[in-house]
Every structure is written in C-alpha cells, then in structure tokens.
Design a protein around this motif. Structure first.
Motif, mmCIF file in Angstrom:
data_model
loop_
_atom_site.group_PDB
_atom_site.id
_atom_site.type_symbol
_atom_site.label_atom_id
_atom_site.label_comp_id
_atom_site.label_asym_id
_atom_site.label_seq_id
_atom_site.Cartn_x
_atom_site.Cartn_y
_atom_site.Cartn_z
ATOM 1 N N UNK A 6 0.849 -1.188 0.000
ATOM 2 C CA UNK A 6 0.000 0.000 0.000
ATOM 3 C C UNK A 6 0.883 1.236 0.000
ATOM 4 N N UNK A 7 0.663 2.123 -0.960
ATOM 5 C CA UNK A 7 1.473 3.338 -0.966
ATOM 6 C C UNK A 7 1.097 4.236 0.211
ATOM 7 N N UNK A 8 2.065 5.002 0.674
ATOM 8 C CA UNK A 8 1.799 5.954 1.748
ATOM 9 C C UNK A 8 0.987 7.097 1.157
ATOM 10 N N UNK A 9 -0.119 7.473 1.802
ATOM 11 C CA UNK A 9 -0.906 8.599 1.283
ATOM 12 C C UNK A 9 -0.044 9.857 1.191
ATOM 13 N N UNK A 10 -0.343 10.689 0.182
ATOM 14 C CA UNK A 10 0.469 11.882 -0.058
ATOM 15 C C UNK A 10 0.541 12.779 1.167
ATOM 16 N N UNK A 11 -0.575 12.953 1.878
ATOM 17 C CA UNK A 11 -0.565 13.835 3.049
ATOM 18 C C UNK A 11 0.380 13.321 4.125
ATOM 19 N N UNK A 12 0.535 12.000 4.238
ATOM 20 C CA UNK A 12 1.467 11.436 5.223
ATOM 21 C C UNK A 12 2.911 11.684 4.799
ATOM 22 N N UNK A 13 3.182 11.575 3.501
ATOM 23 C CA UNK A 13 4.529 11.849 2.988
ATOM 24 C C UNK A 13 4.881 13.309 3.250
ATOM 25 N N UNK A 14 3.926 14.193 2.983
ATOM 26 C CA UNK A 14 4.137 15.623 3.196
ATOM 27 C C UNK A 14 4.359 15.922 4.682
ATOM 28 N N UNK A 15 3.555 15.316 5.550
ATOM 29 C CA UNK A 15 3.697 15.533 6.997
ATOM 30 C C UNK A 15 5.056 15.035 7.480
ATOM 31 N N UNK A 16 5.475 13.867 7.007
ATOM 32 C CA UNK A 16 6.772 13.320 7.414
ATOM 33 C C UNK A 16 7.900 14.249 6.980
ATOM 34 N N UNK A 17 7.790 14.801 5.783
ATOM 35 C CA UNK A 17 8.823 15.719 5.291
ATOM 36 C C UNK A 17 8.886 16.973 6.159
ATOM 37 N N UNK A 18 7.741 17.493 6.549
ATOM 38 C CA UNK A 18 7.718 18.677 7.410
ATOM 39 C C UNK A 18 8.358 18.374 8.761
ATOM 40 N N UNK A 19 8.044 17.221 9.334
ATOM 41 C CA UNK A 19 8.642 16.834 10.614
ATOM 42 C C UNK A 19 10.153 16.638 10.480
ATOM 43 N N UNK A 20 10.582 16.073 9.354
ATOM 44 C CA UNK A 20 12.018 15.855 9.120
ATOM 45 C C UNK A 20 12.758 17.193 9.032
ATOM 46 N N UNK A 21 12.160 18.156 8.347
ATOM 47 C CA UNK A 21 12.773 19.481 8.227
ATOM 48 C C UNK A 21 12.885 20.137 9.600
ATOM 49 N N UNK A 22 11.808 20.078 10.380
ATOM 50 C CA UNK A 22 11.850 20.668 11.729
ATOM 51 C C UNK A 22 12.850 19.927 12.613
ATOM 52 N N UNK A 23 12.863 18.597 12.528
ATOM 53 C CA UNK A 23 13.790 17.803 13.343
ATOM 54 C C UNK A 23 15.235 18.139 13.002
ATOM 55 N N UNK A 24 15.538 18.278 11.721
ATOM 56 C CA UNK A 24 16.898 18.653 11.306
ATOM 57 C C UNK A 24 17.295 20.010 11.872
#
Length: 110
Positions: A6-24
C-alpha cells in the motif's frame, strides 16, 4: 510483494517531510529532545521514512539514549539500499549499531 504494498498517502509523505525538516533544524540548534519528538511524529505519519530513522538514531545518540539510537539505526538498516538517503552509508550505520550494542552491553555488565 512490491505491487501489493500500500502506498503511503500523499498527506502522510508531506507531513513526514515537514517533521524531518523541523527535526533537522532542531538537531542543528542542539535541541535534541525536541528533535527526537519531531522524528517520532514524522515516523508516525510515515514509518518507512529511512531518513527519519537515521536522524532519530543520531538524535538519540546525542541524548545518550544508546538503546534507542541502536534500534533506530537497526530499523534504518532494514530498508533496501535503493532507499538510502543521500550522504548515508550503510557501512557507517552498521559500525554505529555494533558499537552501540557493545556500549549497551558494557553498561549492563556487572
């Protein structure tokens, strides 16, 4: 098996990217506790985000939480090499995981 995944829904990919940017950003500023929380939030959205697992390992290491660091690096290593984030070498993670295993074992020894 890949076609059935099952592909990851786009909104989850976007949310993960935002969290990764903040975490960095938090990691770079030295706020490791909050960076770890951001990694965890990102991994809730997209648990297959290998970059977040690597960052979680680095962050936990900086906090002195070696079991969490080792587990995060182990999880990152479970992904296929085609999914490695840029700048991350599998060998480096293997060495870190083994080293952390030895450190944790030494801490637990009588």
């Amino acid at each position: 098996a890949f076609l059935n995944a099952s592909p990851t829904p786009f909104h989850a990919v976007e949310a993960a990217a935002e969290h990764r940017i903040r975490a960095n950003a938090l990691f770079k500023s030295g706020d490791y506790k909050e960076a770890l929380a951001e990694c965890n939030r990102g991994l809730e959205a997209k648990p297959e985000d290998q970059s977040l697992w690597v960052l979680k390992g680095k962050t936990a290491f900086e906090l002195g939480d070696f079991p969490t660091a080792r587990d995060a690096y182990s999880h990152a290593l479970s992904f296929g090499e085609g999914q490695w984030p840029s700048g991350v070498e599998r060998g480096t993670l293997l060495v870190l995981r083994v080293t952390l295993h030895e450190v944790i074992g030494a801490e637990l020894a009588p």
